[in-house]
Design an enzyme around this catalytic site. Structure first.
Site, PDB file in Angstrom:
ATOM      1  N   HIS A   1     -12.876  -1.468 -21.961  1.00  0.00           N
ATOM      2  CA  HIS A   1     -13.026  -1.616 -20.383  1.00  0.00           C
ATOM      3  C   HIS A   1     -11.794  -2.386 -19.694  1.00  0.00           C
ATOM      4  O   HIS A   1     -11.733  -2.246 -18.488  1.00  0.00           O
ATOM      5  CB  HIS A   1     -14.233  -1.968 -19.994  1.00  0.00           C
ATOM      6  CG  HIS A   1     -15.509  -1.459 -20.610  1.00  0.00           C
ATOM      7  ND1 HIS A   1     -15.594   0.148 -20.036  1.00  0.00           N
ATOM      8  CD2 HIS A   1     -16.563  -1.805 -21.253  1.00  0.00           C
ATOM      9  CE1 HIS A   1     -16.948   0.248 -20.651  1.00  0.00           C
ATOM     10  NE2 HIS A   1     -17.388  -0.574 -21.316  1.00  0.00           N
TER      11      HIS A   1
ATOM     12  N   ASP B   1     -18.133   5.240 -27.782  1.00  0.00           N
ATOM     13  CA  ASP B   1     -18.798   4.302 -27.295  1.00  0.00           C
ATOM     14  C   ASP B   1     -19.903   4.835 -26.184  1.00  0.00           C
ATOM     15  O   ASP B   1     -19.685   5.878 -25.436  1.00  0.00           O
ATOM     16  CB  ASP B   1     -18.203   3.184 -26.693  1.00  0.00           C
ATOM     17  CG  ASP B   1     -18.911   2.144 -26.260  1.00  0.00           C
ATOM     18  OD1 ASP B   1     -18.978   0.791 -26.946  1.00  0.00           O
ATOM     19  OD2 ASP B   1     -19.318   1.927 -24.830  1.00  0.00           O
TER      20      ASP B   1
ATOM     21  N   ASP C   1     -23.430   1.709 -29.249  1.00  0.00           N
ATOM     22  CA  ASP C   1     -24.533   1.415 -28.231  1.00  0.00           C
ATOM     23  C   ASP C   1     -25.056   2.716 -28.017  1.00  0.00           C
ATOM     24  O   ASP C   1     -25.982   2.910 -27.095  1.00  0.00           O
ATOM     25  CB  ASP C   1     -24.130   0.585 -27.125  1.00  0.00           C
ATOM     26  CG  ASP C   1     -22.625   0.979 -26.843  1.00  0.00           C
ATOM     27  OD1 ASP C   1     -22.022   1.936 -27.398  1.00  0.00           O
ATOM     28  OD2 ASP C   1     -22.003   0.192 -25.979  1.00  0.00           O
TER      29      ASP C   1
HETATM   30  C1  SP5 Z   1     -17.788  -2.594 -24.680  1.00  0.00           C
HETATM   31  C2  SP5 Z   1     -19.181  -2.301 -24.131  1.00  0.00           C
HETATM   32  O1  SP5 Z   1     -20.139  -1.636 -24.594  1.00  0.00           O
HETATM   33  N1  SP5 Z   1     -19.276  -2.731 -23.002  1.00  0.00           N
HETATM   34  C3  SP5 Z   1     -20.636  -2.658 -22.170  1.00  0.00           C
HETATM   35  C4  SP5 Z   1     -20.566  -3.516 -20.694  1.00  0.00           C
HETATM   36  C5  SP5 Z   1     -21.722  -3.100 -20.177  1.00  0.00           C
HETATM   37  N2  SP5 Z   1     -22.322  -4.277 -19.466  1.00  0.00           N
HETATM   38  C6  SP5 Z   1     -23.379  -3.747 -18.441  1.00  0.00           C
HETATM   39  C7  SP5 Z   1     -24.588  -4.056 -19.114  1.00  0.00           C
HETATM   40  C8  SP5 Z   1     -25.579  -5.212 -18.467  1.00  0.00           C
HETATM   41  C9  SP5 Z   1     -26.840  -5.396 -19.542  1.00  0.00           C
HETATM   42  N3  SP5 Z   1     -27.245  -6.827 -19.262  1.00  0.00           N
HETATM   43  C10 SP5 Z   1     -28.625  -6.423 -19.079  1.00  0.00           C
HETATM   44  C11 SP5 Z   1     -29.300  -7.824 -18.820  1.00  0.00           C
HETATM   45  C12 SP5 Z   1     -30.701  -7.427 -18.106  1.00  0.00           C
HETATM   46  N4  SP5 Z   1     -31.290  -8.559 -18.051  1.00  0.00           N
HETATM   47 ZN    ZN Z   2     -20.394   0.288 -24.603  1.00  0.00          ZN
END
Ligand code: SP5
Ligand code: ZN
Length: 320
Positions: A136, A170, A259
């Protein structure tokens, strides 16, 4: 197989992310890499080597000098429990800067470049256990748990010696990697990821984005539905592999995120642990010198098993 690893990644350990204005637990934890390393060692899948140190010049090919300086200086200026969020150089609330972030991010680049050099020198399969992840991170910004774009820096390095295909598996679209090579015809970027209309990074990863200038046709996005099944994933991956085969690359880089796993706390796809071996076998069918670079994957309990399955697949080609 050679595995590149350094414990310096542990110096980057933010205490929280901000999600919709509220603090929440940081999913991109040091244990991710530790559990993958332990599983690969247990299965005796490779020899572990420490990264060499490379000049910042390699990073400057992918990130603006002022961005690199900001990351280095700001990181060093923070006290040990600070999490710094707001700057021109930070694009979202998922990439806090901490005191150890620069050191860890620089070592993640060294890890990817050490692996790239081994591939350049004839190794068939090298696994870079880079952390923090990178796909990213853009020319002037960190975001989405990423600081320096490890895979883009490695691809740029290898492109001096031959054409590079970079496949991103990913769950999220690698907006930073796409940006780095959007105008290039010597590095093909192909990505399978969740529909950006539904999930992060929202702003890129659409099928209509196919490159500009001489890069037109050398960027391929395969956005997938929220509940993507193994069947649909395998069919789409087969199309992506045709793109790569048709490009006739000399080197193959995989931005490997886990993921896409059914039990991932962030992802929503339906892939099982054994399916990662199927993915590995499909990728091995290309029969190219291959560099695997770690990206995301947040179900820490099962990351080791997924990595083992992927590598077993990569080591046993379906076609010979
Ligand atoms: C490298 C990679 O896989 N980066 C992914 C970044 C995505 N982030 C956004 C997801 C946020 C999830 N957090 C949720 C918390 C809810 N309480
Ligand atoms: Zn990711």
């Amino acid at each position: 197989m050679k595995i590149i690893y350094s414990p310096v990644h542990k110096k980057h350990n933010p205490s929280f992310e901000v999600y919709d204005g509220e603090k929440s637990a940081y999913p991109e934890v040091p244990d991710r890499i530790e559990t993958i390393l332990a599983a690969l060692k247990k299965e005796k899948l490779g020899t572990v080597l420490s990264p060499q140190s490379f000049s910042l010049d390699h990073i400057e090919k992918i990130h603006h000098r002022n961005y690199i300086t900001f990351l280095q200086k700001k990181s060093a200026s923070l006290n040990s429990n600070a999490n710094f969020f707001a700057s021109y150089f930070i694009m979202d609330t998922y990439a806090p800067l901490t005191n150890g972030t620069f050191l860890a991010a620089k070592k993640a680049v060294d890890t990817a470049l050490t692996a790239a050099e081994l591939v350049k020198n004839g190794e068939r399969l090298v696994y870079a256990l880079s952390r923090p992840p990178g796909h990213h991170a853009g020319y002037v910004n960190m975001g989405g748990y990423c600081y320096f774009n490890n895979a883009a820096i490695a691809a740029e390095y290898l492109s001096q010696f031959g054409k590079v295909a970079l496949l991103d598996i990913d769950y999220h679209h690698g907006n930073g990697t796409q940006q780095a090579f959007y105008q290039r015809d010597d590095i093909l970027y192909v990505s399978l990821h969740v529909d950006p209309n539904k999930k992060y990074p929202y702003i890129s990863g659409f099928a209509s984005e196919d490159g500009i200038g001489k890069g037109k046709g050398y960027n391929k996005n395969y956005p997938l539905p929220l509940k993507t099944t193994e069947k649909v994933y395998a069919e789409t991956l087969t199309k992506a592999l045709v793109d790569i085969h048709t490009f006739h690359p000399v080197f193959f880089i995989i931005s490997a995120g886990f993921d896409t796993y059914v039990n991932d706390p962030i992802g929503s796809f339906q892939l099982s642990i054994p399916f990662y071996q199927t993915i590995g076998k499909l990728l091995a069918g290309l029969q190219l010198p291959t560099l695997v670079i770690q990206e995301g994957g947040y179900c820490v309990a099962d990351l080791g098993s997924m990595a083992v399955q992927l590598i077993k697949g990569l080591q046993s080609p379906e076609v010979s």
